[in-house]
Design an enzyme around this catalytic site. Structure first.
Site, short mmCIF file in Angstrom:
data_model
loop_
_atom_site.label_atom_id
_atom_site.label_comp_id
_atom_site.label_asym_id
_atom_site.label_seq_id
_atom_site.Cartn_x
_atom_site.Cartn_y
_atom_site.Cartn_z
N HIS A 85 -7.04 -12.45 36.91
CA HIS A 85 -6.34 -13.70 37.19
C HIS A 85 -6.75 -14.71 36.13
O HIS A 85 -7.94 -14.92 35.89
CB HIS A 85 -6.70 -14.21 38.59
CG HIS A 85 -5.71 -15.18 39.15
ND1 HIS A 85 -5.39 -16.37 38.52
CD2 HIS A 85 -4.96 -15.14 40.29
CE1 HIS A 85 -4.49 -17.02 39.24
NE2 HIS A 85 -4.21 -16.29 40.32
N HIS A 86 -5.75 -15.34 35.51
CA HIS A 86 -6.03 -16.27 34.41
C HIS A 86 -6.80 -17.51 34.89
O HIS A 86 -7.43 -18.20 34.09
CB HIS A 86 -4.72 -16.70 33.75
CG HIS A 86 -4.86 -17.08 32.31
ND1 HIS A 86 -6.07 -17.36 31.72
CD2 HIS A 86 -3.93 -17.23 31.33
CE1 HIS A 86 -5.88 -17.68 30.46
NE2 HIS A 86 -4.59 -17.60 30.19
N ALA A 87 -6.77 -17.77 36.19
CA ALA A 87 -7.53 -18.90 36.72
C ALA A 87 -9.03 -18.70 36.52
O ALA A 87 -9.79 -19.66 36.45
CB ALA A 87 -7.23 -19.10 38.20
#
EC number: 2.3.1.28
Length: 219
Positions: A189-191
């Site tokens: 997840h890019h978060a």
């Protein structure tokens, strides 16, 4: 296992986390070939199975870096586990399904390998999705697709975009110019993870494959 809460308001990653979690919900995958020529030769000499060896390597990198252990707990609080355990797929040729079995991670490869063999002996022939009960919350997923040497792999996880734990997939190893490689995919997840972090995973997997003499017989 201890779950450490993250104070988002004082977290250096806060603007990136909030952007990719709320504004532009974004996961991505990265696939690379890991050279395993000497590693594969060595474990064959020692009659060691390759799949648990690969799982151990993945789990070692995961447990070396906090970003791979960040998630939401059952209360919806953000934090990270002190350590995580691999949950991996086992294929059943009889009915073309698979099981997901978890084994507790151990820094000692030989101890982890022994525990893996015990779990396979006890649960490997039970044709259920999750034959081993009481899977802890601090697990991450590893799967194997040993029938194809893929060059890219992507999972579409349909939820609210809050699944933050990375997912790992291995393909069929292959020979190229007298060397043996295996494709490894990491989905994140890019978060939580940027390209830097995903690249670090790939690079450290390669380092472990080259430095197997330092850990393969580690008790």
């Amino acid at each position: 296992m201890n779950f450490n809460l993250i104070d988002i308001n004082h977290w250096s990653r806060k603007p990136y986390f909030e952007h990719y979690l709320n504004n532009v919900k974004c996961t991505y995958s990265m696939t690379a070939n890991i050279e395993i020529t000497d590693l594969l030769y060595e474990i064959k000499l020692k009659n060691i199975k390759f799949y648990p060896t690969l799982i151990y390597m993945i789990a070692t990198v995961v447990n070396n870096h906090k970003e791979f252990r960040i998630c939401f707990d059952h209360k919806g609080s953000l934090g990270y586990w002190d350590s995580m355990n691999p949950s991996y797929t086992i294929f059943h040729k009889e009915n073309e399904t698979f099981s997901s079995i978890w084994t507790e991670y151990n820094k000692s490869f030989l101890r982890f390998y022994s525990d893996y063999l015990d779990d396979i002996k006890n649960y490997g022939n039970i044709m259920k999705f999750t034959p081993k009960s009481n899977e802890p919350d601090n697990t991450f997923s590893v799967s194997s697709i040993p029938w194809v040497s893929f060059t890219g792999f992507n999972l579409n996880v349909y939820n609210e975009g809050t699944y933050l734990i990375p997912i790992f997939t291995a393909g069929k190893y292959f020979k190229q110019e007298n060397k043996i490689f295996i494709p490894i995919s990491i989905q994140v997840h890019h978060a939580i993870c940027d390209g830097y972090h995903a690249s670090r995973f790939i690079n450290e997997m390669q380092e472990l494959a080259f430095s197997f003499q330092e850990w393969l017989e580690n008790k």
